[in-house]
Design an enzyme around this catalytic site. Structure first.
Site, PDB file in Angstrom:
ATOM      1  N   GLN A  37      -0.798   8.080  -7.313  1.00 16.49           N
ATOM      2  CA  GLN A  37      -0.970   8.877  -6.102  1.00 16.49           C
ATOM      3  C   GLN A  37       0.309   9.454  -5.526  1.00 16.49           C
ATOM      4  OE1 GLN A  37      -2.516   6.561  -2.949  1.00 16.49           O
ATOM      5  NE2 GLN A  37      -2.687   8.251  -1.519  1.00 16.49           N
ATOM      6  N   ASP A  54       0.830  -1.206   0.000  1.00 18.21           N
ATOM      7  CA  ASP A  54       0.000   0.000   0.000  1.00 18.21           C
ATOM      8  C   ASP A  54       0.862   1.253   0.000  1.00 18.21           C
ATOM      9  OD1 ASP A  54      -2.235   1.636   0.156  1.00 18.21           O
ATOM     10  OD2 ASP A  54      -2.234   1.626   2.342  1.00 18.21           O
ATOM     11  N   CYS A  89      -7.992  -0.831  -6.373  1.00 21.38           N
ATOM     12  CA  CYS A  89      -7.125  -1.174  -5.247  1.00 21.38           C
ATOM     13  C   CYS A  89      -7.955  -0.909  -3.994  1.00 21.38           C
ATOM     14  CB  CYS A  89      -5.827  -0.366  -5.281  1.00 21.38           C
ATOM     15  SG  CYS A  89      -6.031   1.395  -5.597  1.00 21.38           S
ATOM     16  N   SER A  90      -7.541  -0.024  -3.127  1.00 21.06           N
ATOM     17  CA  SER A  90      -8.376   0.334  -1.978  1.00 21.06           C
ATOM     18  C   SER A  90      -9.129   1.626  -2.254  1.00 21.06           C
ATOM     19  CB  SER A  90      -7.524   0.474  -0.714  1.00 21.06           C
ATOM     20  OG  SER A  90      -8.334   0.760   0.409  1.00 21.06           O
ATOM     21  N   ALA A  91      -8.377   2.702  -2.516  1.00 18.98           N
ATOM     22  CA  ALA A  91      -9.021   3.972  -2.857  1.00 18.98           C
ATOM     23  C   ALA A  91      -9.325   4.083  -4.338  1.00 18.98           C
ATOM     24  CB  ALA A  91      -8.127   5.135  -2.426  1.00 18.98           C
ATOM     25  N   GLY A  92      -8.637   3.300  -5.149  1.00 19.63           N
ATOM     26  CA  GLY A  92      -8.887   3.332  -6.588  1.00 19.63           C
ATOM     27  C   GLY A  92      -8.172   4.445  -7.304  1.00 19.63           C
ATOM     28  N   ILE A  93      -7.021   4.898  -6.777  1.00 21.38           N
ATOM     29  CA  ILE A  93      -6.296   5.989  -7.433  1.00 21.38           C
ATOM     30  C   ILE A  93      -4.800   5.710  -7.549  1.00 21.38           C
ATOM     31  CG2 ILE A  93      -7.954   7.796  -6.824  1.00 21.38           C
ATOM     32  CD1 ILE A  93      -6.144   8.573  -4.497  1.00 21.38           C
ATOM     33  N   GLY A  94      -4.177   5.093  -6.556  1.00 19.61           N
ATOM     34  CA  GLY A  94      -2.727   4.924  -6.555  1.00 19.61           C
ATOM     35  C   GLY A  94      -2.265   3.756  -7.390  1.00 19.61           C
ATOM     36  N   ARG A  95      -2.367   2.558  -6.839  1.00 24.05           N
ATOM     37  CA  ARG A  95      -1.973   1.360  -7.578  1.00 24.05           C
ATOM     38  C   ARG A  95      -2.833   1.173  -8.821  1.00 24.05           C
ATOM     39  NH1 ARG A  95      -1.873  -2.371  -2.185  1.00 24.05           N
ATOM     40  NH2 ARG A  95      -3.310  -0.761  -1.477  1.00 24.05           N
TER      41      ARG A  95
END
Length: 572
Positions: free
Chosen positions: A547, A468, A503-509
């Site tokens: 991100q 993460d 991913c989790s927030a949907g922006i970084g990975r």
């Protein structure tokens, strides 16, 4: 005891205690010899000394002097702490430079090390992020270990000297550097008169906090440390604000500072218009470009300083929570400040289209290579409250592939387990597991979806080797996954819809994966890549994509590796 001048002897300047040139000092702790009261005759000994007052009388200035003493001690402590931090940052900067890092990246890594030390003393959300791999490498280093040991020794010495100095100053009225104690004799009438500070420590702190709130958009992951003295109406003079803590909050600390558990805060207001600064950011995202040839790509991937500057200059384009002022909507978002951009958000079909909650999901359509419309859907990791909405979207959009780039838990929950072990039904959609294949860095599940009389096949790729807010330890597994997904996409029926990535927030990975997929196609087709242009386009459709700066650098490294693979294949 410090002496105070009477108000009649003060200058009219606020917060000043300068004497008027024609006056002698008049002290408040002794009786005045002559006091003029209008046209009346002068009176003597108007002021009583404390010893002549009733029993129990206290000197009116004792409490004030105590406060001043505490204030001075606090100021000195801040100075010592600043000296400690500077010495440590300088020492670790030298270490990382000797290890082969660039000067600017070395400063950033040194700040990460200092922050990791402070986190053991003060529990607070990290600002620069903590790279555990970097700390382990630093502990295991052998070539320049003397620098680390020397830096730690200097810090310990400074801490010991600070404690001794402050104890001496508090107990005896003098520090280590003073040869004589501060005079406390009441009979000394000739103490110097100095100007009092025009601000207090708390006022200065408050002033700095006010700088963080200059942007009228509240509680978004985007905010500026800098000030802009130009009026907002003067759009012709506006430029995209570089670096600042605004874009740094799109770095490792963004989720820590601005995200919370589901349902913690309702969004604000509605209908906010773009400010001139926001319009300028939109213009930057539409026009930003930097085409890289293979040679330029390889050089750029190794230039950490230039990549950091480029990343921090690129606006994040997060959504103002005012855009979504609907009761109960907070339960639909995993993080309160990561919201879908309105123009490209996925709208779920519902029998009651006036019910916004039934049509809402935190997801956006993204363009693919060659501006292919709705090639991807980037979304947050489903929560317990949104699993049904997620499967509604999968069915509605006819998606043939889901790419999941997160573990279910990483310190806290990152994604709900929205798929079954065997069979489950959500929103009238029956999901059944056909097969599970485990690879080194990801697993592949094949599902059968049934709704009424229609049946479809869905492939679910679960990549588990990406930590993460950081980057993978190696790039080849990601390239392998990108190519695997591209192959599965080509085999999907022509009527299939977008590939869903989360991913989790949907922006970084998620942003890294989609950008890599698009750029690999561009590199194969055109022989060049434009990573900045792709990042800008992704952020236009969903704020915050890619991100962190480390992720942005990682994308460059992955593309550099892919280009070498292509060149090697062409030579063979």
């Amino acid at each position: 005891m410090t002496r105070r001048l009477s108000s009649s002897s003060r200058s009219h300047t606020e917060d000043s205690i300068f004497l008027k040139p024609e006056e002698d000092p008049v002290w408040l702790d002794e009786p005045t010899k002559i006091e003029k009261l209008g046209d009346r005759a002068p009176k003597k000994d108007e002021l009583l000394d404390c010893k002549d007052r009733p029993t129990g009388c206290q000197h009116p200035h004792g409490e004030e002097m105590f406060v001043v003493s505490v204030y001075n001690v606090v100021i000195e402590i801040h100075c010592w702490v600043a000296l400690f931090i500077i010495s440590q940052v300088l020492g670790y900067w030298v270490f990382f430079v000797l290890e082969g890092n660039g000067p600017f990246s070395s400063i950033y890594k040194a700040l990460q090390v200092i922050e990791s030390y402070f986190s053991f003393i003060l529990p607070y959300p990290p600002i620069f992020g903590t790279d555990t791999m970097m700390l382990k490498e630093m502990e295991n280093t052998k070539h320049h270990n003397w620098v680390v040991q020397g830096t730690s020794g200097v810090g310990v010495v400074i801490g010991i000297i600070m404690i001794i100095h402050m104890l001496c100053k508090w107990r005896y009225g003098t520090g280590l550097w003073s040869s004589e104690p501060v005079s406390r004799n009441v009979s000394d009438r000739r103490q110097s008169v100095s100007r009092q500070p025009s601000f207090t420590l708390s006022e200065w702190t408050d002033a700095q906090e006010d700088l963080l709130d200059l942007d009228p958009v509240p509680q978004t992951p985007v905010f500026d440390m800098g000030t802009d003295s130009r009026t907002e109406g003067d759009a012709s003079t506006l430029t995209v604000t570089p670096v600042g803590l605004q874009e740094r909050r799109g770095s490792n600390v963004s989720l820590t500072l601005d995200m919370c558990t589901p349902g913690c805060t309702e969004p604000y207001g509605y209908g906010a218009q773009l400010s001139p600064r926001d319009q300028s950011a939109q213009e930057y995202l539409r026009q930003g470009t930097h085409i890289l040839t293979p040679a330029m790509l390889h050089m750029r991937a190794m230039d950490d300083q230039s990549l950091q500057a480029e990343f921090y200059e690129t606006p994040m384009n997060f959504v103002d929570p005012k855009e979504y002022n609907y009761p109960g909507l907070v339960r639909k978002n995993r993080y309160k400040t990561i919201l879908p951009n309105t123009h490209s958000r996925v709208i779920l079909k519902s029998l009651d289209e006036d019910d916004f909650l039934s049509t809402y999901i935190n997801a956006n359509y993204l363009k693919g290579y060659g501006d292919e419309e709705q090639a991807y859907i980037a979304t947050q990791g489903p929560t317990v409250n949104t699993v049904g909405d997620f499967w509604r979207m999968v069915w509605q959009e006819r998606s043939p592939i889901i790419v999941m780039i997160t573990n279910l838990e990483e310190k806290n929950e990152k994604c709900a387990e929205y798929w079954p072990e065997d069979t489950v039904t959500h929103e009238g959609i029956e999901i059944s597991v056909v097969s599970v294949t485990q690879e080194d860095d990801y697993s592949l599940r094949v599902f059968t979806l049934k709704c009424e009389e229609e049946e479809r096949t869905l492939k679910h790729y679960w990549y588990t080797s990406w930590p993460d807010q950081k980057t993978p330890d190696k790039a080849p597994p990601l390239l392998e996954l990108v190519q695997e997904v591209e192959g599965a996409r080509e085999e999907a029926p022509p009527s299939s819809g977008p590939t869903i990535v989360h991913c989790s927030a949907g922006i970084g990975r998620t942003g890294c994966f989609i950008a890599t997929s698009i750029l690999c196609k561009q590199l194969r087709t055109e022989g060049v890549v434009d990573i900045l242009r792709t990042t800008c386009q992704l952020r236009l459709d969903r704020g915050g994509m890619i991100q962190t700066c480390e992720q942005y650098q990682f994308v460059h490294h992955v593309l550099s590796l892919y280009e070498k693979q292509l060149s090697h294949t062409a030579e063979e």
